[in-house]
Design an enzyme around this catalytic site. Structure first.
Site, PDB file in Angstrom:
ATOM      1  N   ASP A  45     -19.580 -37.316 -31.644  1.00 20.16           N
ATOM      2  CA  ASP A  45     -21.015 -37.562 -31.503  1.00 20.16           C
ATOM      3  C   ASP A  45     -21.795 -36.840 -32.442  1.00 20.16           C
ATOM      4  O   ASP A  45     -21.575 -35.465 -32.836  1.00 20.16           O
ATOM      5  CB  ASP A  45     -21.364 -36.986 -30.023  1.00 20.16           C
ATOM      6  N   TYR A  50     -28.752 -33.274 -36.754  1.00 16.05           N
ATOM      7  CA  TYR A  50     -27.741 -32.178 -36.870  1.00 16.05           C
ATOM      8  C   TYR A  50     -27.387 -31.711 -38.187  1.00 16.05           C
ATOM      9  O   TYR A  50     -27.010 -30.298 -38.276  1.00 16.05           O
ATOM     10  CB  TYR A  50     -26.547 -32.486 -35.988  1.00 16.05           C
ATOM     11  N   LYS A  75     -27.274 -41.146 -34.465  1.00 13.91           N
ATOM     12  CA  LYS A  75     -28.574 -41.468 -33.868  1.00 13.91           C
ATOM     13  C   LYS A  75     -29.718 -41.324 -34.890  1.00 13.91           C
ATOM     14  O   LYS A  75     -29.669 -40.499 -35.840  1.00 13.91           O
ATOM     15  CB  LYS A  75     -28.779 -40.395 -32.830  1.00 13.91           C
ATOM     16  N   HIS A 108     -32.457 -41.491 -30.973  1.00 14.47           N
ATOM     17  CA  HIS A 108     -32.421 -40.207 -30.153  1.00 14.47           C
ATOM     18  C   HIS A 108     -33.328 -39.728 -29.135  1.00 14.47           C
ATOM     19  O   HIS A 108     -32.754 -39.298 -28.138  1.00 14.47           O
ATOM     20  CB  HIS A 108     -32.466 -39.033 -31.470  1.00 14.47           C
TER      21      HIS A 108
HETATM   22  N1  LIG Z   1     -28.981 -36.729 -27.330  1.00 18.56           N
HETATM   23  C1  LIG Z   1     -29.381 -35.543 -27.355  1.00 18.56           C
HETATM   24  O1  LIG Z   1     -30.628 -35.307 -27.400  1.00 18.56           O
HETATM   25  C2  LIG Z   1     -28.420 -34.523 -27.523  1.00 18.56           C
HETATM   26  C3  LIG Z   1     -29.126 -33.002 -27.150  1.00 18.56           C
HETATM   27  C4  LIG Z   1     -27.991 -32.182 -27.137  1.00 18.56           C
HETATM   28  C5  LIG Z   1     -26.735 -32.324 -27.319  1.00 18.56           C
HETATM   29  N2  LIG Z   1     -26.330 -33.499 -27.809  1.00 18.56           N
HETATM   30  C6  LIG Z   1     -24.783 -33.957 -27.842  1.00 18.56           C
HETATM   31  O2  LIG Z   1     -24.183 -33.407 -27.012  1.00 18.56           O
HETATM   32  C7  LIG Z   1     -23.256 -32.620 -27.272  1.00 18.56           C
HETATM   33  C8  LIG Z   1     -22.973 -31.435 -26.262  1.00 18.56           C
HETATM   34  O3  LIG Z   1     -24.123 -30.782 -25.947  1.00 18.56           O
HETATM   35  P1  LIG Z   1     -24.355 -29.341 -26.444  1.00 18.56           P
HETATM   36  O4  LIG Z   1     -23.745 -28.727 -27.526  1.00 18.56           O
HETATM   37  O5  LIG Z   1     -25.720 -28.912 -26.348  1.00 18.56           O
HETATM   38  O6  LIG Z   1     -23.798 -28.273 -25.196  1.00 18.56           O
HETATM   39  P2  LIG Z   1     -22.369 -28.132 -24.332  1.00 18.56           P
HETATM   40  O7  LIG Z   1     -21.252 -28.982 -24.908  1.00 18.56           O
HETATM   41  O8  LIG Z   1     -22.784 -28.324 -22.892  1.00 18.56           O
HETATM   42  O9  LIG Z   1     -22.066 -26.602 -24.766  1.00 18.56           O
HETATM   43  C9  LIG Z   1     -21.656 -26.022 -25.841  1.00 18.56           C
HETATM   44  C10 LIG Z   1     -21.601 -24.566 -25.840  1.00 18.56           C
HETATM   45  O10 LIG Z   1     -20.700 -24.131 -24.521  1.00 18.56           O
HETATM   46  C11 LIG Z   1     -19.904 -23.376 -25.268  1.00 18.56           C
HETATM   47  N3  LIG Z   1     -18.303 -23.913 -24.534  1.00 18.56           N
HETATM   48  C12 LIG Z   1     -17.796 -24.929 -25.261  1.00 18.56           C
HETATM   49  N4  LIG Z   1     -16.404 -24.804 -24.488  1.00 18.56           N
HETATM   50  C13 LIG Z   1     -16.614 -23.991 -23.551  1.00 18.56           C
HETATM   51  C14 LIG Z   1     -15.800 -23.404 -22.705  1.00 18.56           C
HETATM   52  N5  LIG Z   1     -14.474 -23.876 -22.249  1.00 18.56           N
HETATM   53  N6  LIG Z   1     -15.925 -22.367 -21.854  1.00 18.56           N
HETATM   54  C15 LIG Z   1     -17.252 -21.667 -22.068  1.00 18.56           C
HETATM   55  N7  LIG Z   1     -18.107 -22.071 -22.978  1.00 18.56           N
HETATM   56  C16 LIG Z   1     -17.669 -23.163 -23.621  1.00 18.56           C
HETATM   57  C17 LIG Z   1     -19.704 -23.629 -26.664  1.00 18.56           C
HETATM   58  O11 LIG Z   1     -19.474 -22.456 -27.532  1.00 18.56           O
HETATM   59  P3  LIG Z   1     -18.437 -22.177 -28.654  1.00 18.56           P
HETATM   60  O12 LIG Z   1     -18.988 -23.391 -29.317  1.00 18.56           O
HETATM   61  O13 LIG Z   1     -18.588 -21.275 -29.334  1.00 18.56           O
HETATM   62  O14 LIG Z   1     -17.044 -22.452 -28.280  1.00 18.56           O
HETATM   63  C18 LIG Z   1     -21.283 -23.886 -27.076  1.00 18.56           C
HETATM   64  O15 LIG Z   1     -21.950 -22.603 -26.896  1.00 18.56           O
HETATM   65  C19 LIG Z   1     -23.825 -31.816 -28.635  1.00 18.56           C
HETATM   66  O16 LIG Z   1     -23.078 -30.988 -29.439  1.00 18.56           O
HETATM   67  C20 LIG Z   1     -24.139 -32.984 -29.083  1.00 18.56           C
HETATM   68  O17 LIG Z   1     -23.284 -33.814 -29.840  1.00 18.56           O
HETATM   69  C21 LIG Z   1     -27.171 -34.535 -27.626  1.00 18.56           C
END
Ligand SMILES: NC(=O)c1ccc[n+]([C@@H]2O[C@H](COP(=O)([O-])OP(=O)(O)OC[C@H]3O[C@@H](n4cnc5c(N)ncnc54)[C@H](OP(=O)(O)O)[C@@H]3O)[C@@H](O)[C@H]2O)c1
Length: 271
Positions: A45, A50, A75, A108
């Protein structure tokens, strides 16, 4: 781990993807994407905002995994909305990602120019430049409004989705309209520990809180895209296909829903 969900046009999307938000451009992104692909993820994704698409492309290249085996999403950012701007932004994302097509292209965030932007996505789809098109952060009213004029219905809606924001009504609406929900922030951006329930379930299933929540996504038909830059977590987050939560435990997790967001409310964005 490459278990697929089928979009309304028959395109298969891996139920587990890899998020790249807040992964630093350069080595960090290259390493994370390469590691994820080596472990077996086949869905990445990305997004122009980003600011790491070139590194995502490089990570894909270094992994050696053939392009056609990978499902790549990007996006169009808010300031690139509108018909011609979107077409231009798409070309730039392709160039940066070093690919000649995308698997999925999303709006987005909902903005005033959604309709013009959607026309551009429809053109890209009809021209065979992208295998599926969709939106992100759309509430039900945004979807209804878009679909009124759309020739092609969105195939995906990527929204903030986790136990605290389980969005049951939106999920129901999307299922009824054959729109695949994709969960962003599935791990509550690292804040799952605030719920005692996951300690109990971790012991019961011998799985981490993250694995339990990602499994909860998949069992309710939601595609999920956790992000991590930590190799052990990238690996363990993918280890979710060898157990099943009981209906009762699914419900217990869903009961954590308070409707509280971590990210912005799509109706109130000022960016
Ligand atoms: N469409 C949108 O508007 C939008 C908005 C936000 C995000 N996104 C997409 O969704 C993806 C995921 O969302 P997100 O990055 O916001 O948040 P997330 O995946 O919910 O959380 C990521 C965080 O959780 C930690 N983490 C990962 N695996 C873990 C585990 N097994 N145990 C404990 N902590 C863990 C990571 O730390 P480390 O990296 O330090 O391991 C990081 O700090 C994004 O990367 C992006 O591609 C889209």
């Amino acid at each position: 781990m490459n278990i697929y969900s089928e979009l309304s046009n028959g395109v298969k999307i891996p139920k587990l993807g890899f998020g790249t938000f807040r992964v630093q451009d350069g080595k960090q992104t290259i390493d994370a994407v390469r590691t994820a692909l080596e472990i077996g993820y086949r869905h990445i994704d990305a997004a122009s905002i980003y600011d790491n698409e070139e590194s995502v492309g490089q990570g894909i290249k270094e992994s050696g995994v053939p392009r056609e085996e990978i499902f790549i999403t990007s996006k169009v950012w808010n300031t690139d909305q509108g018909y011609q701007n979107t077409l231009n932004a798409f070309e730039l994302s392709l160039k940066k990602l070093a690919t000649d097509y995308l698997d999925l292209y999303l709006i987005h965030w909902p903005k005033e120019l959604n309709k013009e932007t959607w026309r551009a996505l429809e053109k890209l789809y009809k021209d065979g430049r992208v295998r599926a098109i969709g939106v992100s952060n759309f509430k039900e009213h945004h979807l209804i409004d878009l679909m009124k004029n759309a020739e092609i219905k969105p195939m995906v809606n990527q929204v903030e989705f986790h136990p605290q924001l389980a969005q049951p009504e939106l999920l129901k609406f999307c299922k009824e309209n054959n729109i695949q929900v994709v969960a962003w922030g599935p791990l509550m951006q690292g804040q799952l520990n605030k719920f005692g329930l996951f300690k109990e379930l971790s012991e019961k299933y011998n799985k981490t809180a993250a694995q339990i929540v990602l499994r909860w996504d998949i069992q309710q038909g939601v595609v999920t895209i956790p992000k991590s830059i930590t190799p052990e977590r990238i690996k363990s987050n993918a280890d979710i296909f060898d157990f099943e939560l009981t209906e009762e435990d699914m419900q217990k997790i869903s009961m954590l829903n308070t409707g509280e967001r971590i990210g912005p409310d799509p109706d109130k964005i000022n960016f």
